[in-house]
Design a protein around this motif. Structure first.
Motif, PDB file in Angstrom:
ATOM      1  N   THR A 177      11.808 -39.268   4.377  1.00 42.49           N
ATOM      2  CA  THR A 177      13.156 -39.321   4.939  1.00 42.49           C
ATOM      3  C   THR A 177      14.177 -39.465   3.822  1.00 42.49           C
ATOM      4  O   THR A 177      13.997 -40.288   2.915  1.00 42.49           O
ATOM      5  CB  THR A 177      13.297 -40.464   5.968  1.00 42.49           C
ATOM      6  N   ASP A 183      12.072 -43.967   9.023  1.00 43.24           N
ATOM      7  CA  ASP A 183      13.368 -43.305   9.205  1.00 43.24           C
ATOM      8  C   ASP A 183      14.440 -44.089   8.473  1.00 43.24           C
ATOM      9  O   ASP A 183      14.340 -45.322   8.312  1.00 43.24           O
ATOM     10  CB  ASP A 183      13.709 -43.216  10.698  1.00 43.24           C
ATOM     11  N   SER A 215      12.112 -44.556  14.629  1.00 48.17           N
ATOM     12  CA  SER A 215      13.370 -43.830  14.407  1.00 48.17           C
ATOM     13  C   SER A 215      14.546 -44.748  14.693  1.00 48.17           C
ATOM     14  O   SER A 215      14.401 -45.791  15.352  1.00 48.17           O
ATOM     15  CB  SER A 215      13.457 -42.601  15.321  1.00 48.17           C
ATOM     16  N   ILE A 269      11.321 -40.372  18.625  1.00 47.41           N
ATOM     17  CA  ILE A 269      12.733 -40.201  18.267  1.00 47.41           C
ATOM     18  C   ILE A 269      13.633 -40.741  19.362  1.00 47.41           C
ATOM     19  O   ILE A 269      13.281 -40.706  20.548  1.00 47.41           O
ATOM     20  CB  ILE A 269      13.036 -38.697  18.006  1.00 47.41           C
ATOM     21  N   SER A 272      12.416 -34.827  17.135  1.00 43.46           N
ATOM     22  CA  SER A 272      13.743 -34.770  16.528  1.00 43.46           C
ATOM     23  C   SER A 272      14.796 -34.493  17.599  1.00 43.46           C
ATOM     24  O   SER A 272      14.607 -33.617  18.445  1.00 43.46           O
ATOM     25  CB  SER A 272      13.793 -33.674  15.462  1.00 43.46           C
ATOM     26  N   GLY A 309      12.302 -35.359  12.370  1.00 42.75           N
ATOM     27  CA  GLY A 309      13.645 -35.923  12.321  1.00 42.75           C
ATOM     28  C   GLY A 309      14.197 -36.036  10.924  1.00 42.75           C
ATOM     29  O   GLY A 309      15.340 -36.400  10.768  1.00 42.75           O
TER      30      GLY A 309
END
Length: 277
Positions: A21, A86, A140, A189, A234, A277
């Motif tokens: 990420t 994330d 997330s 997500i 995502s 994501g």
């Protein structure tokens, strides 16, 4: 005739652990700052059935284009952490400063604030953290501030138990507002509608895309879509066009939606590779 990319490689940096990420800071005076999170699954030591551990590292970089003779990306800081799933910067200053949110493999939502030294250096300092649940991974996060609205700073977080949590940030502390079971398996997500932040979207390994209205409570989703054929990993609400939503999945498709009609997507684009994501 093969298509040739016009991009060129400016620099290579070895993060040592798997980088999963990266996020540029959105604040106007700090858009040259880049955060990177890493994730590594380590096999358990000793006994064969020993539980594996998940380790990670948080990096802070500065990008300077005007230094033509040097690599443009400079490492400012590295910090060993639980594995990072994330990262998201808050889109607006909090108490006058930039704040970075981190979803960690130890089940915590962690916030860091960007500090400035007298010598001009910058580094991330822990601000606060909150465990979203025991024996689960925080997977997330998303901020409610996508349209640069600082009147109501909240965070939505999803986890490996299939739950979604909504938290507020007040006086430098995270406070849990609500949590509910949103998916049968991992909730990969979660995201706010930036145009109406009482609306939340979530996607899970059960292949479902769901919407939630926080005013009505989480007892029943506002919609459930099974248009993706694999796990939904995502989701992003457009900050520029109202009602527009994009979703990605392990089925390698990116779907574009009008939030007023979630029965059928506006478009479908095959990209190849899982659309994370």
């Amino acid at each position: 005739m093969a298509w040739k990319s016009r991009t060129r490689n400016l620099q290579v940096f070895d993060t040592e652990l798997s980088a999963d990420t990266v996020e540029w800071c959105p604040l106007s005076s700090m858009q040259h700052l880049l955060a990177c999170g890493t994730y590594q699954l380590q096999k358990g030591a000793g006994e064969e059935d020993a539980a594996p551990s998940r380790t990670g590292r948080l990096y802070l970089f500065e990008f300077r284009r005007e230094i033509s003779m040097s690599p443009p990306l400079t490492e400012l800081q590295r910090m060993d952490t639980a594995a990072v799933l994330d990262l998201k910067w808050c889109h607006v200053p909090v108490s006058g400063g930039a704040v970075l949110g981190l979803a960690a493999a130890n089940g915590e939502l962690q916030l860091y604030t960007l500090s400035h030294s007298q010598e001009g250096g910058r580094s991330l300092l822990p601000l606060c953290s909150l465990e979203v649940g025991a024996e689960r991974l925080a997977l997330s996060l998303d901020w409610s501030t996508g349209r640069m609205d600082s009147s109501d700073v909240r965070v939505v977080c999803s986890d490996s138990a299939g739950c979604v949590s909504v938290l507020s940030l007040a006086e430098g502390a995270l406070v849990s507002l609500s949590q509910w079971k949103a998916h049968d398996f991992e909730a990969w997500i979660s995201a706010f509608s930036y145009w109406d932040t009482q609306l939340v979207y979530s996607g899970g390994d059960d292949c479902k895309l769901r919407g939630w209205d926080l005013r009505a409570g989480p007892a029943c989703p506002t919609f459930t879509s099974k248009r993706h054929s694999m796990g939904v990993c995502s989701i992003h609400s457009s900050p520029h066009r109202e009602h527009i939503l994009a979703t990605g999945s392990y089925d390698e498709q990116v779907l574009l939606w009008d939030g007023r009609n979630m029965r059928q997507p506006l478009s479908e684009t095959p990209l190849g590779g899982g659309c994370g994501g």
